[in-house]
Design a protein around this motif. Structure first.
Motif, PDB file in Angstrom:
ATOM      1  N   ILE A  91       0.825  -1.198   0.000  1.00 17.34           N
ATOM      2  CA  ILE A  91       0.000   0.000   0.000  1.00 17.34           C
ATOM      3  C   ILE A  91       0.863   1.252   0.000  1.00 17.34           C
ATOM      4  O   ILE A  91       0.556   2.248  -0.636  1.00 17.34           O
ATOM      5  CB  ILE A  91      -0.960  -0.005   1.209  1.00 17.34           C
ATOM      6  CG1 ILE A  91      -2.038  -1.078   0.991  1.00 17.34           C
ATOM      7  CG2 ILE A  91      -1.591   1.352   1.421  1.00 17.34           C
ATOM      8  CD1 ILE A  91      -2.919  -1.294   2.183  1.00 17.34           C
ATOM      9  N   THR A  92       1.976   1.224   0.717  1.00 21.84           N
ATOM     10  CA  THR A  92       2.845   2.390   0.802  1.00 21.84           C
ATOM     11  C   THR A  92       4.096   2.244  -0.044  1.00 21.84           C
ATOM     12  O   THR A  92       4.991   3.072   0.025  1.00 21.84           O
ATOM     13  CB  THR A  92       3.276   2.621   2.266  1.00 21.84           C
ATOM     14  OG1 THR A  92       3.906   1.423   2.766  1.00 21.84           O
ATOM     15  CG2 THR A  92       2.071   2.943   3.122  1.00 21.84           C
TER      16      THR A  92
ATOM     17  N   GLU B  90      -2.922   4.199  -4.439  1.00 24.43           N
ATOM     18  CA  GLU B  90      -1.647   4.922  -4.384  1.00 24.43           C
ATOM     19  C   GLU B  90      -1.698   6.196  -5.213  1.00 24.43           C
ATOM     20  O   GLU B  90      -1.070   7.202  -4.882  1.00 24.43           O
ATOM     21  CB  GLU B  90      -0.513   4.030  -4.893  1.00 24.43           C
ATOM     22  CG  GLU B  90      -0.109   2.921  -3.944  1.00 24.43           C
ATOM     23  CD  GLU B  90       1.029   2.097  -4.508  1.00 24.43           C
ATOM     24  OE1 GLU B  90       1.157   2.015  -5.749  1.00 24.43           O
ATOM     25  OE2 GLU B  90       1.788   1.525  -3.723  1.00 24.43           O
TER      26      GLU B  90
ATOM     27  N   THR C 122      -6.392   1.573   4.144  1.00 21.76           N
ATOM     28  CA  THR C 122      -5.930   2.807   3.525  1.00 21.76           C
ATOM     29  C   THR C 122      -6.838   3.985   3.836  1.00 21.76           C
ATOM     30  O   THR C 122      -6.443   5.138   3.664  1.00 21.76           O
ATOM     31  CB  THR C 122      -5.859   2.648   1.992  1.00 21.76           C
ATOM     32  OG1 THR C 122      -7.198   2.494   1.478  1.00 21.76           O
ATOM     33  CG2 THR C 122      -5.027   1.434   1.614  1.00 21.76           C
TER      34      THR C 122
END
Length: 372
Positions: free
Chosen positions: A113-114, A196, A227
Protein backbone atom coordinates in the motif's frame (compact mmCIF):
# COMPACT_ATOMS: atom_id res chain seq x y z
CA UNK A 1 0.96 -14.72 -25.59
CA UNK A 2 2.52 -11.73 -23.84
CA UNK A 3 5.36 -10.11 -25.74
CA UNK A 4 8.92 -10.01 -24.44
CA UNK A 5 10.72 -6.70 -24.03
CA UNK A 6 12.70 -7.44 -27.20
CA UNK A 7 9.48 -8.03 -29.17
CA UNK A 8 7.98 -4.81 -27.83
CA UNK A 9 11.07 -2.78 -28.79
CA UNK A 10 11.06 -4.39 -32.24
CA UNK A 11 7.38 -3.58 -32.71
CA UNK A 12 7.89 0.08 -31.82
CA UNK A 13 10.98 0.41 -34.01
CA UNK A 14 9.21 -1.20 -36.95
CA UNK A 15 6.09 0.92 -36.44
CA UNK A 16 8.11 4.16 -36.37
CA UNK A 17 10.57 3.01 -39.05
CA UNK A 18 13.46 3.54 -36.65
CA UNK A 19 16.94 2.17 -37.38
CA UNK A 20 19.24 0.86 -34.65
CA UNK A 21 21.61 3.76 -35.21
CA UNK A 22 18.81 6.35 -34.86
CA UNK A 23 17.58 4.98 -31.54
CA UNK A 24 21.17 4.60 -30.39
CA UNK A 25 21.95 8.25 -31.07
CA UNK A 26 18.76 9.42 -29.36
CA UNK A 27 19.43 7.32 -26.24
CA UNK A 28 23.25 7.59 -26.30
CA UNK A 29 23.84 3.88 -26.95
CA UNK A 30 25.89 2.11 -29.56
CA UNK A 31 23.81 0.79 -32.47
CA UNK A 32 25.11 -2.74 -31.84
CA UNK A 33 23.79 -2.58 -28.24
CA UNK A 34 20.35 -1.56 -29.53
CA UNK A 35 20.49 -4.44 -31.97
CA UNK A 36 21.20 -6.92 -29.16
CA UNK A 37 18.32 -5.56 -27.02
CA UNK A 38 16.03 -5.77 -30.05
CA UNK A 39 17.02 -9.38 -30.75
CA UNK A 40 16.67 -10.42 -27.10
CA UNK A 41 20.38 -11.14 -26.63
CA UNK A 42 20.73 -8.37 -24.05
CA UNK A 43 18.42 -7.05 -21.35
CA UNK A 44 17.93 -3.49 -20.23
CA UNK A 45 21.15 -1.64 -19.33
CA UNK A 46 21.88 -1.09 -15.66
CA UNK A 47 22.74 2.35 -14.36
CA UNK A 48 21.67 4.22 -17.48
CA UNK A 49 18.09 5.34 -18.37
CA UNK A 50 16.50 3.48 -21.23
CA UNK A 51 12.74 2.89 -20.91
CA UNK A 52 11.69 6.49 -20.20
CA UNK A 53 13.76 8.20 -22.95
CA UNK A 54 12.86 5.40 -25.38
CA UNK A 55 9.16 5.91 -24.58
CA UNK A 56 9.44 9.65 -25.27
CA UNK A 57 11.27 8.91 -28.53
CA UNK A 58 8.64 6.44 -29.77
CA UNK A 59 5.72 8.62 -28.65
CA UNK A 60 7.12 11.41 -30.84
CA UNK A 61 7.42 9.00 -33.77
CA UNK A 62 3.81 7.80 -33.61
CA UNK A 63 1.93 10.60 -35.41
CA UNK A 64 0.24 9.03 -38.44
CA UNK A 65 -3.30 7.67 -38.01
CA UNK A 66 -2.29 4.14 -39.04
CA UNK A 67 0.52 4.22 -36.45
CA UNK A 68 -1.83 5.38 -33.71
CA UNK A 69 -4.37 2.68 -34.60
CA UNK A 70 -1.70 -0.04 -34.61
CA UNK A 71 -0.22 1.15 -31.31
CA UNK A 72 -3.64 1.34 -29.62
CA UNK A 73 -4.43 -2.20 -30.76
CA UNK A 74 -1.05 -3.56 -29.67
CA UNK A 75 -1.33 -1.97 -26.20
CA UNK A 76 -4.96 -3.14 -25.88
CA UNK A 77 -6.24 0.34 -25.17
CA UNK A 78 -9.93 0.81 -24.43
CA UNK A 79 -10.06 4.14 -26.26
CA UNK A 80 -8.07 5.86 -29.03
CA UNK A 81 -4.37 6.69 -28.92
CA UNK A 82 -3.69 9.78 -26.73
CA UNK A 83 -3.45 13.11 -28.47
CA UNK A 84 -0.66 14.36 -26.22
CA UNK A 85 2.82 12.90 -26.60
CA UNK A 86 3.38 13.03 -22.84
CA UNK A 87 0.40 10.73 -22.23
CA UNK A 88 1.45 8.44 -25.07
CA UNK A 89 4.97 8.19 -23.63
CA UNK A 90 3.53 7.24 -20.25
CA UNK A 91 1.47 4.45 -21.83
CA UNK A 92 4.46 3.15 -23.77
CA UNK A 93 6.64 3.20 -20.65
CA UNK A 94 4.07 1.22 -18.67
CA UNK A 95 3.72 -1.28 -21.52
CA UNK A 96 7.47 -1.81 -21.82
CA UNK A 97 7.75 -2.46 -18.08
CA UNK A 98 4.47 -4.36 -17.65
CA UNK A 99 4.27 -7.75 -16.05
CA UNK A 100 1.58 -9.69 -14.18
CA UNK A 101 1.48 -8.89 -10.42
CA UNK A 102 2.53 -11.81 -8.29
CA UNK A 103 0.11 -13.31 -5.73
CA UNK A 104 0.39 -11.35 -2.49
CA UNK A 105 -0.66 -12.62 0.92
CA UNK A 106 -2.24 -10.16 3.30
CA UNK A 107 1.02 -8.99 4.88
CA UNK A 108 2.69 -8.24 1.54
CA UNK A 109 -0.43 -6.47 0.33
CA UNK A 110 -0.32 -4.21 3.38
CA UNK A 111 3.32 -3.40 2.68
CA UNK A 112 2.48 -2.69 -0.95
CA UNK A 113 0.00 0.00 0.00
CA UNK A 114 2.84 2.39 0.80
CA UNK A 115 5.36 0.97 -1.66
CA UNK A 116 5.97 2.98 -4.84
CA UNK A 117 7.50 -0.07 -6.52
CA UNK A 118 4.27 -1.99 -7.14
CA UNK A 119 3.42 -2.16 -10.84
CA UNK A 120 0.14 -4.02 -11.36
CA UNK A 121 0.37 -3.99 -15.13
CA UNK A 122 -1.14 -7.40 -15.79
CA UNK A 123 0.31 -8.84 -18.98
CA UNK A 124 -1.30 -12.26 -18.68
CA UNK A 125 -2.22 -13.77 -22.01
CA UNK A 126 -5.55 -15.10 -20.78
CA UNK A 127 -6.68 -11.54 -20.08
CA UNK A 128 -5.94 -10.07 -23.50
CA UNK A 129 -9.08 -10.71 -25.57
CA UNK A 130 -9.56 -9.58 -29.13
CA UNK A 131 -13.30 -8.91 -29.02
CA UNK A 132 -14.75 -5.48 -29.44
CA UNK A 133 -12.67 -3.18 -31.64
CA UNK A 134 -14.87 -0.11 -31.38
CA UNK A 135 -13.54 2.93 -29.56
CA UNK A 136 -16.42 3.44 -27.15
CA UNK A 137 -17.72 -0.04 -26.36
CA UNK A 138 -16.10 -3.47 -26.04
CA UNK A 139 -17.65 -6.87 -25.44
CA UNK A 140 -16.30 -9.77 -23.36
CA UNK A 141 -17.91 -13.15 -22.83
CA UNK A 142 -18.21 -15.51 -19.89
CA UNK A 143 -16.12 -15.63 -16.72
CA UNK A 144 -12.78 -15.45 -18.50
CA UNK A 145 -14.09 -12.50 -20.46
CA UNK A 146 -15.14 -10.76 -17.25
CA UNK A 147 -11.63 -11.20 -15.84
CA UNK A 148 -10.22 -9.80 -19.08
CA UNK A 149 -12.61 -6.87 -18.94
CA UNK A 150 -11.69 -6.10 -15.32
CA UNK A 151 -7.98 -6.18 -16.15
CA UNK A 152 -8.39 -3.81 -19.08
CA UNK A 153 -10.73 -1.54 -17.11
CA UNK A 154 -8.40 -1.22 -14.10
CA UNK A 155 -5.15 -1.18 -16.07
CA UNK A 156 -6.26 1.76 -18.18
CA UNK A 157 -7.37 3.67 -15.07
CA UNK A 158 -4.18 2.91 -13.13
CA UNK A 159 -1.98 3.93 -16.06
CA UNK A 160 -3.32 7.50 -15.96
CA UNK A 161 -1.65 8.06 -12.58
CA UNK A 162 -4.61 10.25 -11.65
CA UNK A 163 -6.82 10.27 -8.56
CA UNK A 164 -10.16 8.84 -9.66
CA UNK A 165 -13.44 7.98 -7.92
CA UNK A 166 -14.58 4.40 -8.44
CA UNK A 167 -18.08 3.07 -7.84
CA UNK A 168 -18.31 -0.72 -7.48
CA UNK A 169 -21.32 -2.99 -7.16
CA UNK A 170 -21.97 -6.62 -8.05
CA UNK A 171 -24.39 -9.25 -6.85
CA UNK A 172 -23.48 -11.72 -9.61
CA UNK A 173 -21.94 -15.11 -8.84
CA UNK A 174 -18.33 -14.74 -7.69
CA UNK A 175 -16.96 -17.69 -9.68
CA UNK A 176 -15.37 -15.29 -12.15
CA UNK A 177 -13.24 -13.83 -9.35
CA UNK A 178 -12.20 -16.99 -7.54
CA UNK A 179 -12.03 -19.81 -10.11
CA UNK A 180 -8.58 -18.57 -11.16
CA UNK A 181 -6.59 -18.68 -7.87
CA UNK A 182 -4.19 -15.95 -9.05
CA UNK A 183 -6.81 -13.48 -10.13
CA UNK A 184 -7.97 -12.06 -6.74
CA UNK A 185 -4.42 -10.88 -6.08
CA UNK A 186 -4.15 -9.34 -9.55
CA UNK A 187 -7.43 -7.53 -8.93
CA UNK A 188 -6.24 -6.36 -5.50
CA UNK A 189 -2.90 -5.14 -6.89
CA UNK A 190 -4.67 -2.87 -9.37
CA UNK A 191 -6.93 -1.45 -6.68
CA UNK A 192 -3.89 -0.77 -4.49
CA UNK A 193 -2.19 1.02 -7.38
CA UNK A 194 -5.27 3.17 -7.92
CA UNK A 195 -5.35 4.01 -4.21
CA UNK A 196 -1.65 4.92 -4.38
CA UNK A 197 -2.61 7.34 -7.16
CA UNK A 198 -5.01 9.01 -4.71
CA UNK A 199 -8.20 7.31 -5.90
CA UNK A 200 -11.18 6.59 -3.67
CA UNK A 201 -13.59 3.65 -3.91
CA UNK A 202 -17.26 3.49 -2.96
CA UNK A 203 -18.47 -0.11 -2.89
CA UNK A 204 -21.94 -1.50 -2.30
CA UNK A 205 -21.50 -4.99 -0.87
CA UNK A 206 -24.04 -7.71 -1.51
CA UNK A 207 -25.28 -9.33 1.71
CA UNK A 208 -27.33 -11.96 -0.09
CA UNK A 209 -24.37 -14.30 -0.47
CA UNK A 210 -23.53 -17.37 1.58
CA UNK A 211 -21.91 -16.77 4.96
CA UNK A 212 -18.63 -18.24 3.73
CA UNK A 213 -18.58 -15.94 0.70
CA UNK A 214 -19.32 -12.92 2.88
CA UNK A 215 -16.52 -13.65 5.32
CA UNK A 216 -14.09 -14.36 2.49
CA UNK A 217 -14.99 -10.97 1.03
CA UNK A 218 -14.27 -9.28 4.37
CA UNK A 219 -10.81 -10.86 4.51
CA UNK A 220 -10.04 -9.85 0.93
CA UNK A 221 -11.00 -6.23 1.50
CA UNK A 222 -9.32 -5.67 4.90
CA UNK A 223 -5.95 -4.52 3.48
CA UNK A 224 -7.71 -2.01 1.25
CA UNK A 225 -9.91 -0.75 4.08
CA UNK A 226 -6.75 0.06 6.02
CA UNK A 227 -5.93 2.81 3.52
CA UNK A 228 -9.03 4.78 4.48
CA UNK A 229 -9.87 5.09 0.77
CA UNK A 230 -12.83 2.66 0.84
CA UNK A 231 -16.44 3.62 1.58
CA UNK A 232 -18.40 0.37 2.22
CA UNK A 233 -22.20 0.26 1.99
CA UNK A 234 -24.95 -2.35 1.63
CA UNK A 235 -28.57 -2.55 0.53
CA UNK A 236 -30.57 -3.46 3.66
CA UNK A 237 -33.61 -5.13 2.08
CA UNK A 238 -33.73 -8.76 0.99
CA UNK A 239 -33.78 -9.53 -2.74
CA UNK A 240 -34.69 -12.78 -4.45
CA UNK A 241 -31.39 -12.86 -6.34
CA UNK A 242 -32.89 -13.96 -9.66
CA UNK A 243 -31.83 -10.96 -11.73
CA UNK A 244 -28.27 -9.86 -11.04
CA UNK A 245 -26.17 -6.87 -11.99
CA UNK A 246 -22.56 -5.65 -12.02
CA UNK A 247 -21.66 -1.95 -12.24
CA UNK A 248 -18.04 -0.82 -12.02
CA UNK A 249 -17.76 2.91 -12.79
CA UNK A 250 -14.83 5.29 -12.94
CA UNK A 251 -16.49 8.68 -12.83
CA UNK A 252 -16.18 10.44 -16.15
CA UNK A 253 -13.91 7.76 -17.63
CA UNK A 254 -15.36 4.30 -18.15
CA UNK A 255 -17.90 1.76 -16.97
CA UNK A 256 -17.94 -2.03 -16.89
CA UNK A 257 -21.41 -3.58 -16.74
CA UNK A 258 -23.03 -7.01 -16.99
CA UNK A 259 -26.34 -8.71 -16.25
CA UNK A 260 -27.14 -12.33 -15.49
CA UNK A 261 -29.85 -14.61 -14.13
CA UNK A 262 -29.42 -17.02 -11.23
CA UNK A 263 -28.09 -20.39 -12.41
CA UNK A 264 -27.83 -19.03 -15.94
CA UNK A 265 -26.48 -21.50 -18.46
CA UNK A 266 -24.11 -20.22 -21.11
CA UNK A 267 -22.01 -17.11 -21.31
CA UNK A 268 -22.73 -13.77 -19.67
CA UNK A 269 -22.12 -10.63 -21.74
CA UNK A 270 -19.73 -8.13 -20.13
CA UNK A 271 -19.36 -4.66 -21.62
CA UNK A 272 -16.81 -1.86 -21.21
CA UNK A 273 -18.16 1.58 -22.13
CA UNK A 274 -16.10 4.75 -22.57
CA UNK A 275 -18.56 7.03 -24.38
CA UNK A 276 -18.97 9.92 -21.87
CA UNK A 277 -22.76 10.15 -21.93
CA UNK A 278 -23.15 6.38 -21.54
CA UNK A 279 -20.72 6.39 -18.60
CA UNK A 280 -22.76 9.16 -16.98
CA UNK A 281 -25.95 7.10 -17.41
CA UNK A 282 -24.42 4.08 -15.67
CA UNK A 283 -23.11 6.35 -12.91
CA UNK A 284 -26.62 7.72 -12.51
CA UNK A 285 -27.95 4.17 -12.11
CA UNK A 286 -25.37 3.47 -9.40
CA UNK A 287 -26.20 6.73 -7.60
CA UNK A 288 -29.92 5.95 -7.69
CA UNK A 289 -29.31 2.56 -6.09
CA UNK A 290 -26.92 4.09 -3.58
CA UNK A 291 -29.70 6.26 -2.14
CA UNK A 292 -31.30 3.07 -0.75
CA UNK A 293 -28.09 1.85 0.90
CA UNK A 294 -26.61 2.14 4.39
CA UNK A 295 -23.01 2.16 5.67
CA UNK A 296 -21.78 -1.39 6.15
CA UNK A 297 -19.38 -0.50 8.94
CA UNK A 298 -17.83 2.32 10.89
CA UNK A 299 -14.09 2.68 10.37
CA UNK A 300 -11.91 4.47 12.91
CA UNK A 301 -8.20 5.21 12.69
CA UNK A 302 -6.64 5.35 16.15
CA UNK A 303 -3.35 7.08 16.80
CA UNK A 304 -2.10 4.99 19.73
CA UNK A 305 -2.32 1.52 21.20
CA UNK A 306 -4.05 3.02 24.23
CA UNK A 307 -6.84 4.39 22.05
CA UNK A 308 -7.20 0.94 20.51
CA UNK A 309 -7.52 -0.63 23.95
CA UNK A 310 -10.06 1.99 25.05
CA UNK A 311 -12.28 1.31 22.05
CA UNK A 312 -11.98 -2.44 22.53
CA UNK A 313 -12.62 -2.48 26.28
CA UNK A 314 -16.40 -2.63 25.94
CA UNK A 315 -16.05 -5.85 23.93
CA UNK A 316 -14.05 -7.60 26.66
CA UNK A 317 -14.58 -9.05 30.12
CA UNK A 318 -17.86 -10.90 29.48
CA UNK A 319 -17.88 -14.68 29.34
CA UNK A 320 -20.43 -14.60 26.54
CA UNK A 321 -18.07 -12.74 24.21
CA UNK A 322 -16.89 -14.48 21.07
CA UNK A 323 -13.31 -13.68 20.24
CA UNK A 324 -10.47 -14.91 18.04
CA UNK A 325 -7.06 -13.79 16.83
CA UNK A 326 -6.83 -16.41 14.11
CA UNK A 327 -5.78 -13.87 11.50
CA UNK A 328 -2.32 -12.40 12.11
CA UNK A 329 -2.62 -8.91 13.56
CA UNK A 330 -6.44 -9.00 13.60
CA UNK A 331 -8.50 -9.29 16.79
CA UNK A 332 -12.15 -10.15 16.08
CA UNK A 333 -14.85 -9.89 18.77
CA UNK A 334 -18.64 -10.06 18.90
CA UNK A 335 -20.87 -8.70 21.64
CA UNK A 336 -24.41 -7.29 21.91
CA UNK A 337 -25.21 -7.58 18.19
CA UNK A 338 -22.07 -5.70 17.23
CA UNK A 339 -18.80 -6.97 15.81
CA UNK A 340 -15.44 -5.30 16.16
CA UNK A 341 -12.34 -6.01 14.11
CA UNK A 342 -9.12 -4.47 15.37
CA UNK A 343 -6.08 -4.43 13.09
CA UNK A 344 -3.10 -4.36 15.43
CA UNK A 345 -0.31 -3.48 13.03
CA UNK A 346 1.74 -0.29 13.12
CA UNK A 347 -0.03 2.98 14.03
CA UNK A 348 -2.48 4.27 13.04
CA UNK A 349 -4.47 1.30 14.31
CA UNK A 350 -7.75 0.49 12.59
CA UNK A 351 -11.04 -0.46 14.22
CA UNK A 352 -14.08 -1.68 12.27
CA UNK A 353 -17.58 -1.80 13.81
CA UNK A 354 -20.22 -3.92 12.07
CA UNK A 355 -23.89 -4.34 12.95
CA UNK A 356 -25.43 -5.81 9.79
CA UNK A 357 -27.08 -9.10 10.91
CA UNK A 358 -25.87 -11.35 8.08
CA UNK A 359 -22.32 -10.08 8.40
CA UNK A 360 -22.51 -10.75 12.14
CA UNK A 361 -23.77 -14.27 11.46
CA UNK A 362 -20.88 -14.87 9.07
CA UNK A 363 -18.33 -13.68 11.64
CA UNK A 364 -19.97 -15.66 14.43
CA UNK A 365 -19.86 -18.86 12.37
CA UNK A 366 -16.22 -18.20 11.51
CA UNK A 367 -15.19 -17.55 15.13
CA UNK A 368 -16.99 -20.66 16.39
CA UNK A 369 -15.29 -22.81 13.75
CA UNK A 370 -11.87 -21.44 14.74
CA UNK A 371 -12.45 -21.82 18.49
CA UNK A 372 -13.51 -25.49 18.29
Amino acid sequence: MAKTLAEKIDFLMTLTNTRNSELGRALHFDASYISRIRSGKRGLPKGQPFVEPASIFFAHGIHEEYQKAAAAQELNLIGPWPKKEKEAAKLISGWLQSQTPQPAPIDRMLAAITSPAISPKADKGAYRPGEGNQDTIRFFYGNEGKRSAVIQFLERLASTGEALHLLLYSDEDMDWLYEDPDFPDIWAAYLIKLIENGSSIRIIHSIGRSLNEMWEAVQKWLPLYMTGAIEPYYYPMLRDGVFRRTMFVAQGRAALISNSVKDQKGEVLNTIITEPRAVDVVEGEFDAYFTFCKPLMEIAKLGSRQELEDVGRKFRDLASDLRTEALPGVDIMLKDNTAALFLKTDPPYIAFMLKEPRMLAALEEYIKSINK
